[in-house]
Design an enzyme around this catalytic site. Structure first.
Site, PDB file in Angstrom:
ATOM      1  N   ILE A  99      12.898  -7.790 -19.805  1.00 43.73           N
ATOM      2  CA  ILE A  99      13.169  -6.411 -20.816  1.00 43.73           C
ATOM      3  C   ILE A  99      14.102  -6.923 -22.034  1.00 43.73           C
ATOM      4  O   ILE A  99      15.036  -7.685 -21.519  1.00 43.73           O
ATOM      5  CB  ILE A  99      13.721  -5.180 -19.829  1.00 43.73           C
ATOM      6  CG1 ILE A  99      12.874  -4.750 -18.789  1.00 43.73           C
ATOM      7  CG2 ILE A  99      13.901  -4.088 -20.958  1.00 43.73           C
ATOM      8  CD1 ILE A  99      13.293  -3.714 -18.153  1.00 43.73           C
ATOM      9  N   CYS A 147       0.819  -1.239  -0.020  1.00 42.30           N
ATOM     10  CA  CYS A 147       0.005  -0.036  -0.001  1.00 42.30           C
ATOM     11  C   CYS A 147       0.720   1.328  -0.060  1.00 42.30           C
ATOM     12  O   CYS A 147       2.095   1.324  -0.220  1.00 42.30           O
ATOM     13  CB  CYS A 147      -0.981   0.045   1.277  1.00 42.30           C
ATOM     14  SG  CYS A 147      -0.065   0.439   2.813  1.00 42.30           S
ATOM     15  N   ASP A 169      -2.289 -10.580   6.356  1.00 40.58           N
ATOM     16  CA  ASP A 169      -0.947 -10.733   7.042  1.00 40.58           C
ATOM     17  C   ASP A 169      -0.604  -9.454   7.819  1.00 40.58           C
ATOM     18  O   ASP A 169       0.230  -9.522   8.689  1.00 40.58           O
ATOM     19  CB  ASP A 169      -0.056 -11.026   5.819  1.00 40.58           C
ATOM     20  CG  ASP A 169      -0.006  -9.792   5.020  1.00 40.58           C
ATOM     21  OD1 ASP A 169      -0.794  -9.767   4.069  1.00 40.58           O
ATOM     22  OD2 ASP A 169       1.113  -9.185   4.903  1.00 40.58           O
TER      23      ASP A 169
END
Length: 625
Positions: free
Chosen positions: A298, A2, A105
Site C-alpha cells: 500500500i 472457507c 489438507d
C-alpha cells in the site's frame, strides 16, 4: 479456507421425530465472500445437526469439497483454514490404514479425530477453525487454532446451538441481535472473548468446545504459551539461538508455500514481511532459479511517514520480486469505511483496517487467492515500542553471560524516564480509577494500561443511566480477566515483565485485533487467504523460550540501545536489505487528519450526529459532540 455455519438442536430428546430445518443455505449466502467457489451441506438423520460450508478452493481444487465424512459415515466435519505439512502427514496416516477421500489438507482433522478424539487438535499445524459432528457420541466439537487466526463465533437461540465464521451468518438461523452493554462499555469485543452482541461469543484461541445433544457445554484449553523462569540463566549460546530462529522460520515459510493457486506476499517497509518475501524467494529459486514471488504493498499518497511504498519497492527489487503497489488517498479510505465495519462486525477505531480491506480487493482483482503476511512477529520478538517500558522494569537474569543486558544504572535511568512520560500520558485517564487498580493485578503492566485505554472509551462517553445500570467501565479488568488465574500468577512471580506483556498481547490484542479486523475479516471480505509464518507454533514456542535481551537487545553491535527484534534481524540478515536491517520498527498505520475540510471529518459529521447517538440510547451526546 472457507466460511462455515453449523447448528445443533440441544433441547429436543432423541426420538424419531424429524426436527424443522433452519435456513442453512441463506446463512451460507450471507458469508459467501469467504467461499465463493462452492457450497456444501450435511444434515444428520432427523435434522438434529447441520453443517454448512462455503469454499474458497486452495488445495485439491477439484476434489476438496466439504463437509467431509469419515469412511464409516459416522463423523462429519467442516474446516476453515489451512493445515500445513499435510502431504507427509496424510501419507503417515495412510500407512496406519486410513483411507482418504480427497487430497485436501482439511481432511487431516477428520482422521486425527478418529484416532485421538478431542486431542486431534494437538496434531494440527496451521490456522484453523473446525466443527465436527460425531453421530456415535451425539455431540458437536468446535475448535480454534492456537492464536485465533481464524474466527469462530457461537450462540444459542431457542434451544439451538449455532457456530459460524461470522456473526451475520446467525441471522438466517433465527438469531435477533441485541447489544451486550457490559461488553461494549468494557471493550470486550476487543479485549476478551465477547462481542458487541448479547449471548454471542468468540471461541478463545487454543480452545475446543464440546456440546452434547442434551445441551451441556464443556470448554477446554489445549495449548498455551510458556516463558522461561526469569531467574534461571539460559545455557544455549547466542549463535545457537540465532540459528534456531533461522531454521524454524525458514521451515514455516516453506510449508506455507504449498498451494494449488497463485500465491504472493504482503510487503511493507518492515523486517517481518521483508524476511518472509526474502525467504520465500530463496526457497522458490532452489527449485527454479528464475522463480519470482509476487509482492503487494500500500502507498498512501502525500502522507509522508505513513507511506512505506518506496521502501517496499526497493526490497522487492533487491530480491527480484514482482512488485504491485496500491496507491490510496484519504477519500478512498473514507469511502470504504462503512463497508469495512460491516465485514469486521465490531468497532474499528482507525483507518488501518480500511487500508488492508482495499489491499485485499486489489490482490484478488489481480487474480490471487493466497498471500503470506508478517503478523505475529512483534508479539514474539518484542517489536513494539510500548513493550520496552516493561522490558526495563527488571534486569534480565536469564540471558547467557548477560548478553544484551543494559548496565543497571542505565536501565534504571531509562525506566524512570519512560515511566515519567507514560505517567503524564495516562494519569488523567487512570489515576484513582478501577482500571488503575486492575492493571496493578498484572505486574503493573504499562502495556496493559496503554491497550485498555486505547481500545475502550472512558465513562464520560456513556449516558449516566448506562453506568447506573451496567456499572463503571473498567477495560483494564476485562483485559486481565481474559487470561487465566494461573497465567496471572506466572506473570507476577515467574516471568520477566516483558514476557508477561507479550503473553497478554498474544491472548487479547493479537486474536481480537491483528488477526481479526486487521487480518481474516478484511482479507476474507475479498476471498483472500492470508498465511502467517510468524504464527507457526513450533517457531513461537522456540522464540518464547529465548531470554528477553536476545529479542530486545541493549548491547547490539552497532552500539544502539534497545534494538528491537535483534535475534530476528541476525537470523534474517541474508534475506533482507541493509536498509531493512538497520531500520527501526514502524507499525502499519493508515493516515488520518483533523482539518475540517478533510474526508475523515466529513465521515464523522455523517455518522456521529445527535439523532444517531440518541437512537443508540447509551451514549452521552455532549461528550460525543
Amino acid at each position: 479456507m472457507c466460511g462455515f455455519s453449523a447448528y445443533l438442536y440441544v433441547d429436543k430428546p432423541k426420538t424419531g421425530e424429524t426436527l424443522p430445518p433452519l435456513d442453512l443455505q441463506a446463512s451460507l449466502k450471507s458469508i459467501d465472500h469467504r467461499g465463493p467457489d462452492s457450497t456444501g451441506t450435511y444434515v444428520s438423520p432427523f435434522g438434529r445437526c447441520a453443517l454448512g460450508h462455503a469454499r474458497l478452493s486452495i488445495i485439491d481444487l477439484e476434489g476438496g469439497q466439504q463437509p467431509l465424512s469419515s469412511q464409516n459415515g459416522k463423523i462429519h466435519a467442516v474446516v476453515n483454514g489451512e493445515l500445513y505439512d499435510h502431504d507427509r502427514l496424510s501419507e503417515e496416516l495412510r500407512q496406519k490404514g486410513h483411507v482418504f477421500k480427497t487430497k485436501s489438507d482439511s481432511e487431516l482433522a477428520l482422521h486425527y479425530y478418529e484416532d485421538f478424539d478431542t486431542d486431534f487438535v494437538q496434531y494440527l499445524r496451521g490456522e484453523f477453525a473446525v466443527v465436527i459432528w460425531d453421530e456415535v457420541r451425539n455431540r458437536m466439537v468446535v475448535a480454534r487454532d492456537r492464536f485465533g487466526i481464524k474466527p469462530v463465533y457461537y450462540t444459542t437461540v431457542n434451544g439451538v446451538f449455532m457456530a459460524a465464521s461470522e456473526i451475520k451468518a446467525f441471522l438466517a438461523l433465527g438469531w435477533k441481535p441485541e447489544w451486550d452493554m457490559d461488553s461494549i462499555m468494557n471493550a470486550g469485543y476487543a479485549i476478551d472473548y465477547r462481542t458487541c452482541f448479547k449471548g454471542v461469543y468468540k471461541l478463545p484461541p487454543a480452545h475446543y468446545l464440546t456440546i452434547s445433544a442434551s445441551g451441556s457445554y464443556d470448554m477446554k484449553q489445549y495449548w498455551d504459551a510458556e516463558y522461561p523462569d526469569k531467574n534461571v540463566e539460559d545455557t544455549r549460546t547466542v549463535d545457537d539461538m540465532i540459528q534456531g530462529v533461522h531454521d524454524r522460520l525458514v521451515e514455516s515459510v516453506r510449508l506455507r508455500l504449498r498451494a494449488d493457486v497463485p500465491l504472493g506476499v504482503y510487503l511493507s517497509g518492515g523486517i517481518d514481511s521483508s524476511a518472509v518475501a526474502g525467504v520465500a524467494t530463496k526457497l522458490l529459486q532452489e527449485k527454479n532459479p528464475d522463480a519470482k514471488i509476487d509482492t503487494f504493498s500500500i502507498s498512501f499518497k502525500d502522507s509522508g511517514e505513513y507511506d512505506e511504498g518506496d521502501i517496499a519497492e526497493r526490497t522487492a527489487a533487491h530480491i527480484g520480486a514482482n512488485f504491485h503497489k496500491l496507491s490510496l488517498t484519504q477519500d478512498d479510505l473514507v469511502d470504504s469505511f462503512a463497508e469495512t465495519v460491516y465485514h469486521c462486525e465490531q468497532p474499528v477505531p482507525n483507518m488501518n483496517a480500511v487500508g488492508k480491506f482495499l489491499l485485499s480487493k486489489f490482490v484478488r482483482d489481480l487474480g490471487f487467492k493466497v498471500v503470506m503476511t508478517g503478523e505475529g512477529s512483534d508479539e514474539h520478538f518484542i517489536g513494539y515500542n510500548f513493550f520496552q517500558t516493561d522490558y526495563l522494569r527488571e534486569p534480565d537474569h536469564s540471558s547467557p553471560g548477560g548478553f544484551g543486558c543494559l548496565p543497571e544504572e542505565e536501565r534504571q535511568a531509562m525506566l524512570d524516564e519512560r515511566l515519567s512520560c507514560v505517567g503524564k500520558l495516562l494519569h488523567f485517564e487512570l489515576h484513582g480509577t478501577r482500571t488503575s487498580k486492575s492493571i496493578a493485578r498484572y505486574n503493573n503492566s504499562t502495556m496493559a494500561a496503554d491497550m485498555s485505554t486505547l481500545l475502550s472509551v472512558t465513562q464520560s462517553f456513556f449516558h449516566p443511566k448506562a453506568t447506573e445500570v451496567f456499572g463503571e467501565p473498567d477495560g483494564g479488568n476485562a483485559m486481565v480477566e481474559a487470561i487465566s488465574a494461573d497465567s496471572r500468577r506466572k506473570a507476577n512471580l515467574r516471568w520477566h515483565p516483558v514476557h508477561a506483556v507479550l503473553y497478554l498481547e498474544n491472548r487479547t490484542f493479537l486474536s481480537n485485533i491483528l488477526c481479526n479486523w486487521l487480518g481474516d475479516r478484511v482479507e476474507m471480505a475479498h476471498s483472500i487467504e492470508a498465511r502467517t509464518p510468524f504464527l507457526d507454533h513450533p517457531l513461537c514456542e522456540y522464540v518464547n523460550s529465548l531470554p528477553p535481551s536476545v529479542k530486545l537487545c541493549g548491547q547490539a553491535p552497532n552500539g544502539s540501545r534497545l534494538n528491537e527484534k535483534w535475534v530476528l534481524k541476525q537470523a534474517m540478515k541474508p534475506y533482507i536489505t541493509d536498509e531493512i536491517y538497520n531500520r527501526t520498527k514502524h507499525p502499519y498505520l493508515a493516515p488520518t487528519s483533523s482539518a475540517e475540510d478533510q474526508p475523515i471529518i466529513r465521515l464523522l459529521h455523517k455518522w456521529v450526529v445527535k439523532e444517531k447517538v440518541d437512537r443508540l440510547g447509551f451514549l452521552n451526546w455532549d461528550k460525543c459532540q
